[in-house]
Write a protein that holds these residues in place. Structure first.
Motif, mmCIF file in Angstrom:
data_model
loop_
_atom_site.group_PDB
_atom_site.id
_atom_site.type_symbol
_atom_site.label_atom_id
_atom_site.label_comp_id
_atom_site.label_asym_id
_atom_site.label_seq_id
_atom_site.Cartn_x
_atom_site.Cartn_y
_atom_site.Cartn_z
ATOM 1 N N VAL A 174 49.686 36.770 44.188
ATOM 2 C CA VAL A 174 51.130 36.668 44.022
ATOM 3 C C VAL A 174 51.651 38.054 43.641
ATOM 4 O O VAL A 174 51.171 38.648 42.674
ATOM 5 N N SER A 175 52.614 38.581 44.377
ATOM 6 C CA SER A 175 53.124 39.905 44.043
ATOM 7 C C SER A 175 54.575 40.061 44.489
ATOM 8 O O SER A 175 55.031 39.405 45.420
ATOM 9 N N ARG A 176 55.258 40.927 43.763
ATOM 10 C CA ARG A 176 56.641 41.302 44.070
ATOM 11 C C ARG A 176 57.554 40.072 44.176
ATOM 12 O O ARG A 176 58.338 39.934 45.102
ATOM 13 N N ILE A 177 57.434 39.213 43.172
ATOM 14 C CA ILE A 177 58.304 38.045 43.078
ATOM 15 C C ILE A 177 59.373 38.314 42.019
ATOM 16 O O ILE A 177 59.062 38.726 40.899
ATOM 17 N N SER A 178 60.623 38.073 42.363
ATOM 18 C CA SER A 178 61.724 38.198 41.423
ATOM 19 C C SER A 178 62.258 36.803 41.109
ATOM 20 O O SER A 178 62.629 36.059 42.015
ATOM 21 N N ILE A 179 62.268 36.460 39.813
ATOM 22 C CA ILE A 179 62.677 35.121 39.379
ATOM 23 C C ILE A 179 63.784 35.266 38.337
ATOM 24 O O ILE A 179 63.655 36.053 37.398
ATOM 25 N N SER A 180 64.860 34.493 38.497
ATOM 26 C CA SER A 180 65.930 34.578 37.503
ATOM 27 C C SER A 180 66.627 33.242 37.332
ATOM 28 O O SER A 180 66.866 32.508 38.296
ATOM 29 N N ALA A 181 66.927 32.929 36.072
ATOM 30 C CA ALA A 181 67.723 31.767 35.685
ATOM 31 C C ALA A 181 68.339 32.087 34.328
ATOM 32 O O ALA A 181 67.819 32.938 33.588
ATOM 33 N N PRO A 182 69.431 31.422 33.949
ATOM 34 C CA PRO A 182 70.060 31.718 32.659
ATOM 35 C C PRO A 182 69.129 31.462 31.481
ATOM 36 O O PRO A 182 68.245 30.601 31.528
ATOM 37 N N GLU A 183 69.350 32.207 30.420
ATOM 38 C CA GLU A 183 68.512 32.098 29.228
ATOM 39 C C GLU A 183 68.529 30.696 28.632
ATOM 40 O O GLU A 183 67.543 30.250 28.045
ATOM 41 N N LYS A 184 69.624 29.973 28.801
ATOM 42 C CA LYS A 184 69.754 28.635 28.213
ATOM 43 C C LYS A 184 69.335 27.522 29.175
ATOM 44 O O LYS A 184 69.453 26.338 28.842
ATOM 45 N N SER A 185 68.865 27.856 30.348
ATOM 46 C CA SER A 185 68.435 26.809 31.291
ATOM 47 C C SER A 185 67.135 26.185 30.809
ATOM 48 O O SER A 185 66.174 26.898 30.487
ATOM 49 N N PRO A 186 67.038 24.849 30.735
ATOM 50 C CA PRO A 186 65.883 24.203 30.106
ATOM 51 C C PRO A 186 64.673 24.091 31.037
ATOM 52 O O PRO A 186 64.792 23.747 32.210
ATOM 53 N N ASN A 187 63.501 24.401 30.492
ATOM 54 C CA ASN A 187 62.213 24.198 31.173
ATOM 55 C C ASN A 187 62.084 24.957 32.489
ATOM 56 O O ASN A 187 61.341 24.534 33.388
ATOM 57 N N THR A 188 62.776 26.055 32.596
ATOM 58 C CA THR A 188 62.749 26.810 33.854
ATOM 59 C C THR A 188 61.669 27.898 33.817
ATOM 60 O O THR A 188 61.963 29.083 33.981
ATOM 61 N N ASP A 189 60.417 27.487 33.591
ATOM 62 C CA ASP A 189 59.310 28.453 33.635
ATOM 63 C C ASP A 189 59.378 29.262 34.928
ATOM 64 O O ASP A 189 59.752 28.731 35.979
ATOM 65 N N GLY A 190 58.961 30.508 34.838
ATOM 66 C CA GLY A 190 58.949 31.338 36.039
ATOM 67 C C GLY A 190 57.795 30.987 36.957
ATOM 68 O O GLY A 190 57.978 30.423 38.039
ATOM 69 N N ILE A 191 56.564 31.297 36.518
ATOM 70 C CA ILE A 191 55.354 30.996 37.287
ATOM 71 C C ILE A 191 54.461 30.111 36.427
ATOM 72 O O ILE A 191 54.119 30.464 35.292
ATOM 73 N N HIS A 192 54.088 28.967 36.970
ATOM 74 C CA HIS A 192 53.283 27.980 36.253
ATOM 75 C C HIS A 192 51.937 27.857 36.958
ATOM 76 O O HIS A 192 51.887 27.647 38.180
ATOM 77 N N VAL A 193 50.857 27.974 36.185
ATOM 78 C CA VAL A 193 49.509 27.931 36.745
ATOM 79 C C VAL A 193 48.751 26.786 36.097
ATOM 80 O O VAL A 193 48.567 26.765 34.873
ATOM 81 N N THR A 194 48.309 25.822 36.901
ATOM 82 C CA THR A 194 47.572 24.685 36.370
ATOM 83 C C THR A 194 46.410 24.323 37.294
ATOM 84 O O THR A 194 46.577 24.248 38.513
ATOM 85 N N GLY A 195 45.244 24.120 36.722
ATOM 86 C CA GLY A 195 44.075 23.722 37.508
ATOM 87 C C GLY A 195 43.727 24.692 38.610
ATOM 88 O O GLY A 195 43.155 24.298 39.633
ATOM 89 N N THR A 196 44.017 25.959 38.420
ATOM 90 C CA THR A 196 43.874 26.961 39.486
ATOM 91 C C THR A 196 42.884 28.039 39.087
ATOM 92 O O THR A 196 42.876 28.496 37.937
ATOM 93 N N GLN A 197 42.051 28.464 40.044
ATOM 94 C CA GLN A 197 41.036 29.486 39.791
ATOM 95 C C GLN A 197 41.293 30.728 40.646
ATOM 96 O O GLN A 197 41.722 30.623 41.798
ATOM 97 N N ASP A 198 41.010 31.872 40.037
ATOM 98 C CA ASP A 198 41.080 33.164 40.746
ATOM 99 C C ASP A 198 42.477 33.410 41.307
ATOM 100 O O ASP A 198 42.699 33.406 42.523
#
Length: 423
Positions: free
Chosen positions: A206-230
């Motif tokens: 994953v590279s050169r990703i731009s992510i934006s949401a307001p500071e008060k937006s709820p649960n808006t994680d940018g990149i979420h990694v679960t059950g993932t290898q390498d």
């Protein structure tokens, strides 16, 4: 006369030999050309343009056209470019299903907007908007923008409106069970909840990703990694209302490099062990990151009552600017309306290195280790730490049920309950 016939015969032989030699040279050159051509793959990628399948790009619903184009692309026996030209498209919940017959490159050059009508998710999985499922050798990029139109979802969140029940909201882009995956050069905006999630994937770049949401937006994680290898995440700029990067159970071999984070909740391992579950995270490297105005910097968070481990984690070469909790381990994490009582079990936190971390803390406590009484944190090492109060002045550290040490003399704030390692 006999002499003339003999001379004519010899001339004929000479011409024939020369002609034969020229022919062989020409044929040799031609064969060399064929050999060169054989070294090239001149069967170019098949290009599947969503516009050829009915997508108008006029801001109205193009879901059906995208789905038709995907079925053709995924069934191609040749490598495919799935092209989304530079227009504006509206999409309802959509699944791009695999496995595909060949590798697919999804090139998004335009703007993709989510439907703002919550009823479009009625009867469907509310956790997904765009789902890429079980696709190997997939590449997604193109420099375009994906906009989740999340405001309607945020306004109906129990974290914003306390009178509402807590319900799932969609992740803008989910990659599920994908192997050999590349996600590059995308802009992701205002997701309904998490912006991009990698679930049970392997060998991911994953590279050169731009992510934006307001500071008060709820649960808006940018990149979420679960059950993932390498998975390697690099050169990303993330501004959200929750974790810039969250790494949860089942993840191993996670690298995050050259990350800019803020606003948001920092980079978090966890939360882990909710509802007395077993969780495992290991071999995480966060190297070279800048945090500005975040509520946390580098954080490990676990629920009481869980089990498993978070281990072999390195946070290094990090700058903090006005960060409320620059370094924090919280084994008493409790994101619940009901109080969380002390439990006898906990996710074990061990072998954590903090190295070359400097900058300013928005709070007095710059280093906070809040660990479990039953399963204390151990093998926690600090090296070359220099954190001060924003605006000047000394910061402090706080320790509870932790065995930690420092490497070398350059560790500020001075650790509490310290064992100095002899190097």
């Amino acid at each position: 006369m006999a002499f003339l016939k003999l001379l004519a015969f010899f001339l004929f032989v000479i011409v024939a030999i020369e002609a034969s030699s020229s022919y062989e040279k020409k044929m040799g050159a031609m064969m060399e050309s064929f050999d060169l051509l054989a070294g090239f793959d001149y069967s170019d990628k098949v290009v599947i343009n969503v516009g050829d399948y009915g997508a108008k790009g006029d801001g109205k619903d193009d879901s059906e056209a995208f789905e038709k184009a995907w079925k053709v692309a995924c069934s191609s026996s040749k490598p495919v470019t799935y092209m989304v030209p530079n227009y504006k498209y509206l999409l309802k919940p959509l699944t791009f299903s695999g496995p595909c017959k060949s590798n697919v490159s999804v090139m998004i050059e335009g703007l993709i907007d989510a439907s703002s009508d919550l009823s479009d998710w009625d009867g469907k999985n509310r956790r997904h908007w765009l789902l890429f499922d079980e696709i190997n050798d997939l590449e997604v990029g193109g420099g375009g923008t994906i906009n989740g139109n999340g405001k309607t979802w945020w306004d109906n969140s129990c974290k914003i409106n306390k009178s509402l029940p807590c319900r799932d909201a969609p992740t803008a882009i989910t990659f599920s069970k994908c192997k050999n995956l590349k996600v590059n050069d995308l802009n992701i905006r205002n997701s309904q909840q998490i912006h991009v999630s990698f679930e049970r994937c392997s060998k991911v770049q994953v590279s050169r990703i731009s992510i934006s949401a307001p500071e008060k937006s709820p649960n808006t994680d940018g990149i979420h990694v679960t059950g993932t290898q390498d998975i390697d995440i690099s050169n990303c700029v993330i501004e959200t209302g929750d974790d810039c990067i969250s790494i949860v159970s089942g993840s191993q071999g996670v690298k995050a490099m050259n990350i800019t984070c803020g606003p948001g909740h920092g980079i978090s391992v966890g939360s882990l062990g909710a509802h007395k579950s077993e969780a495992h995270v290991s071999d995480v490297l966060v190297d070279t990151a800048n945090f500005s105005g975040t509520s946390n910097g580098v954080r490990i968070k676990t629920w009481q009552g869980g089990s498993g481990y978070a281990k072999n984690i390195i946070f290094q070469n990090i700058n903090m600017k006005n960060v409320r909790n620059p370094i924090i381990i919280d084994q008493d994490y409790c994101d619940s309306k009901k109080p969380c009582h002390e439990q006898k079990s906990a996710v074990e936190v061990s072998n954590i290195l903090y190295k070359n971390i400097k900058g300013t803390s928005a709070s007095e406590i710059a280093v906070n280790f809040e660990c479990s009484k039953s399963v204390p944190c151990h093998d926690i090492v600090l090296e070359n730490i220099n954190l001060v109060r924003e605006g000047g002045g000394a910061a402090k550290s706080s320790c509870k049920n932790v065995k930690w040490t420092r490497k070398g003399d350059q560790v500020f704030p001075v650790p509490c309950d310290i064992d100095i390692m002899d190097y």
